[in-house]
Design an enzyme around this catalytic site. Sequence first.
Site, PDB file in Angstrom:
ATOM      1  N   HIS A   1       0.880  -1.354  -0.087  1.00 58.08           N
ATOM      2  CA  HIS A   1       0.041   0.129  -0.157  1.00 58.08           C
ATOM      3  C   HIS A   1       0.754   1.284  -0.102  1.00 58.08           C
ATOM      4  O   HIS A   1       0.495   2.382  -0.556  1.00 58.08           O
ATOM      5  CB  HIS A   1      -1.026   0.061   1.312  1.00 58.08           C
ATOM      6  CG  HIS A   1      -2.055  -1.020   1.024  1.00 58.08           C
ATOM      7  ND1 HIS A   1      -2.766  -1.620   2.217  1.00 58.08           N
ATOM      8  CD2 HIS A   1      -2.557  -1.738  -0.130  1.00 58.08           C
ATOM      9  CE1 HIS A   1      -3.433  -2.321   1.617  1.00 58.08           C
ATOM     10  NE2 HIS A   1      -3.283  -2.615   0.176  1.00 58.08           N
TER      11      HIS A   1
ATOM     12  N   HIS B   1      -7.919  -7.926  -8.248  1.00 57.29           N
ATOM     13  CA  HIS B   1      -8.301  -8.510  -7.097  1.00 57.29           C
ATOM     14  C   HIS B   1      -8.540  -7.752  -5.924  1.00 57.29           C
ATOM     15  O   HIS B   1      -7.572  -7.512  -5.095  1.00 57.29           O
ATOM     16  CB  HIS B   1      -6.884  -9.370  -6.804  1.00 57.29           C
ATOM     17  CG  HIS B   1      -6.794 -10.553  -7.853  1.00 57.29           C
ATOM     18  ND1 HIS B   1      -6.194 -10.232  -9.060  1.00 57.29           N
ATOM     19  CD2 HIS B   1      -7.143 -11.991  -7.932  1.00 57.29           C
ATOM     20  CE1 HIS B   1      -6.217 -11.281  -9.910  1.00 57.29           C
ATOM     21  NE2 HIS B   1      -6.802 -12.478  -9.187  1.00 57.29           N
TER      22      HIS B   1
ATOM     23  N   SER C   1      -6.666  -1.666  -1.189  1.00 58.93           N
ATOM     24  CA  SER C   1      -6.404  -1.002  -2.223  1.00 58.93           C
ATOM     25  C   SER C   1      -7.187  -0.198  -3.007  1.00 58.93           C
ATOM     26  O   SER C   1      -7.161   0.838  -3.484  1.00 58.93           O
ATOM     27  CB  SER C   1      -5.474  -1.986  -3.196  1.00 58.93           C
ATOM     28  OG  SER C   1      -6.493  -3.143  -3.521  1.00 58.93           O
TER      29      SER C   1
ATOM     30  N   GLU D   1     -13.780  -8.422  -8.126  1.00 59.49           N
ATOM     31  CA  GLU D   1     -13.501  -9.354  -6.773  1.00 59.49           C
ATOM     32  C   GLU D   1     -14.505 -10.453  -6.906  1.00 59.49           C
ATOM     33  O   GLU D   1     -15.670 -10.523  -7.487  1.00 59.49           O
ATOM     34  CB  GLU D   1     -14.041  -8.739  -5.552  1.00 59.49           C
ATOM     35  CG  GLU D   1     -14.216  -9.246  -4.246  1.00 59.49           C
ATOM     36  CD  GLU D   1     -12.831 -10.239  -3.974  1.00 59.49           C
ATOM     37  OE1 GLU D   1     -11.774  -9.867  -3.904  1.00 59.49           O
ATOM     38  OE2 GLU D   1     -12.931 -11.324  -3.585  1.00 59.49           O
TER      39      GLU D   1
ATOM     40  N   ASP E   1     -13.967 -12.878 -12.854  1.00 63.49           N
ATOM     41  CA  ASP E   1     -12.600 -13.231 -12.754  1.00 63.49           C
ATOM     42  C   ASP E   1     -11.529 -11.778 -13.275  1.00 63.49           C
ATOM     43  O   ASP E   1     -11.858 -11.669 -14.581  1.00 63.49           O
ATOM     44  CB  ASP E   1     -12.354 -14.500 -13.661  1.00 63.49           C
ATOM     45  CG  ASP E   1     -10.692 -14.711 -13.682  1.00 63.49           C
ATOM     46  OD1 ASP E   1      -9.920 -14.286 -12.830  1.00 63.49           O
ATOM     47  OD2 ASP E   1     -10.720 -15.521 -14.559  1.00 63.49           O
ATOM     48  N   GLY E   2     -10.916 -11.362 -12.312  1.00 65.15           N
ATOM     49  CA  GLY E   2     -10.154 -10.377 -12.728  1.00 65.15           C
ATOM     50  C   GLY E   2      -8.937 -10.318 -13.781  1.00 65.15           C
ATOM     51  O   GLY E   2      -8.767  -9.585 -14.676  1.00 65.15           O
TER      52      GLY E   2
ATOM     53  N   ASP F   1      -3.057  -8.335  -7.552  1.00 64.09           N
ATOM     54  CA  ASP F   1      -2.691  -8.792  -6.204  1.00 64.09           C
ATOM     55  C   ASP F   1      -3.635  -9.914  -5.653  1.00 64.09           C
ATOM     56  O   ASP F   1      -4.501  -9.944  -4.931  1.00 64.09           O
ATOM     57  CB  ASP F   1      -3.348  -7.461  -5.276  1.00 64.09           C
ATOM     58  CG  ASP F   1      -2.860  -7.903  -3.644  1.00 64.09           C
ATOM     59  OD1 ASP F   1      -2.223  -8.661  -3.562  1.00 64.09           O
ATOM     60  OD2 ASP F   1      -3.547  -7.227  -3.039  1.00 64.09           O
TER      61      ASP F   1
HETATM   62  N1  SAM Z   1      -5.919  -5.849  -3.245  1.00 61.99           N
HETATM   63  C1  SAM Z   1      -6.579  -6.000  -1.797  1.00 61.99           C
HETATM   64  C2  SAM Z   1      -5.845  -5.129  -1.024  1.00 61.99           C
HETATM   65  O1  SAM Z   1      -4.732  -4.615  -1.079  1.00 61.99           O
HETATM   66  O2  SAM Z   1      -6.704  -4.436  -0.285  1.00 61.99           O
HETATM   67  C3  SAM Z   1      -6.325  -7.298  -1.413  1.00 61.99           C
HETATM   68  C4  SAM Z   1      -6.849  -8.427  -2.089  1.00 61.99           C
HETATM   69  S1  SAM Z   1      -6.796 -10.091  -1.507  1.00 61.99           S
HETATM   70  C5  SAM Z   1      -5.006 -10.375  -1.353  1.00 61.99           C
HETATM   71  C6  SAM Z   1      -7.071 -11.064  -2.961  1.00 61.99           C
HETATM   72  C7  SAM Z   1      -8.595 -11.016  -3.396  1.00 61.99           C
HETATM   73  O3  SAM Z   1      -8.879 -11.625  -4.527  1.00 61.99           O
HETATM   74  C8  SAM Z   1      -9.335 -11.877  -2.356  1.00 61.99           C
HETATM   75  O4  SAM Z   1     -10.657 -11.060  -1.882  1.00 61.99           O
HETATM   76  C9  SAM Z   1      -9.987 -12.874  -3.298  1.00 61.99           C
HETATM   77  O5  SAM Z   1     -11.321 -13.328  -2.876  1.00 61.99           O
HETATM   78  C10 SAM Z   1      -9.897 -12.372  -4.501  1.00 61.99           C
HETATM   79  N2  SAM Z   1      -9.879 -13.301  -5.893  1.00 61.99           N
HETATM   80  C11 SAM Z   1      -9.231 -14.543  -6.037  1.00 61.99           C
HETATM   81  N3  SAM Z   1      -9.341 -14.909  -7.008  1.00 61.99           N
HETATM   82  C12 SAM Z   1      -9.874 -13.853  -7.965  1.00 61.99           C
HETATM   83  C13 SAM Z   1      -9.871 -13.604  -9.403  1.00 61.99           C
HETATM   84  N4  SAM Z   1      -9.743 -14.645 -10.328  1.00 61.99           N
HETATM   85  N5  SAM Z   1     -10.626 -12.631  -9.807  1.00 61.99           N
HETATM   86  C14 SAM Z   1     -11.010 -11.593  -8.868  1.00 61.99           C
HETATM   87  N6  SAM Z   1     -10.815 -11.717  -7.479  1.00 61.99           N
HETATM   88  C15 SAM Z   1     -10.211 -13.077  -7.108  1.00 61.99           C
END
Ligand code: SAM
Length: 301
Positions: A19, A42, A102, A120, A148-149, A169
Amino acid sequence: MFSYRHAYHAGNHADVLKHSVLISIVKYMTEKPVPLSVIDSHAGAGLYRLDSQALALSGEAGEGIEQFLKDPRPLSSTLLKDYVETLTAFNTGKKTTLYPGSPFIIQHYLNASDRLKLFELHPTDTRLLEQHVAQLRAARQVAVLREDGFEGMKKFLPPKSRRGLVLMDPSYEIKSDYAKVALSIQDCLRRFETGTYIVWYPLIARAHAHDLPKRLKTLAQQARRPWLHLSLIVKSSKFTTLPGQLVDVMDRQKRPGLPGSGLFVINPPYTLAGLAKEAMPELLERLGQDDHANFVIDSGG
Ligand code: SAM
């Protein structure tokens, strides 16, 4: 489907690194009056409480943001001062209890013409993220997509204004995420080679985790783009695994906690390397837990 919830990890040492660097990049990129398009592939839930049961259980914020803020020495690095200033903006009282993820960190710096796409997949976190975003006055510049991101971001690249930032992320809960990140970055660079890309990854005893920054470096070099690689280890991994044995990154009973993490940035702002050189020793001083604590700064292009 997914068991990972960022609520257990918010404000950990990896978030502090990620961050603080994210803030520095977004601040730089929002200085110009050209519209900026940001993708958080993500996103997580967006906002977290540091006094939550989840964080009391994991203890991760205690070794991260709480340890960082407890240190009485005044900060000298600009990057870390900006990080603290951002946290202060989310907390009205003296105590830091609200921790922005984020999505909220990015949104905090956006100008009216900038746009933010948040991906997400977790049903609970998507719902929480939507609720949190709905409370924003600028909610219209932010879109939450339950997709899916890795796949979903493709339709937004390149952005019309040709100014864009992608934060990738993932939780790396699934081993295939490492390969997906590399493939995604390759695809992103093909679509939009001048975009700025930030990839977070855990520093753990897994071949995939060690290979990822090497693969990203190769991709950046092949695309002839500048890159910056930062990593911070705060403690020994104390793993007693056998060769080839897998370690569940998120299972605290099987591991002593995440020992470190890294960020690989492609097309970083030209100011970032200098700011990071100033900040990394200070981060290490505040977050390092034992003799294994260390940081690495590497760049090229
Ligand atoms: N970026 C966030 C932050 O810094 O505050 C933290 C994100 S966390 C490490 C990863 C997130 O990705 C989780 O909430 C998970 O549910 C989500 N996730 C997992 N696979 C994903 C995908 N294929 N597409 C989108 N989100 C996904």
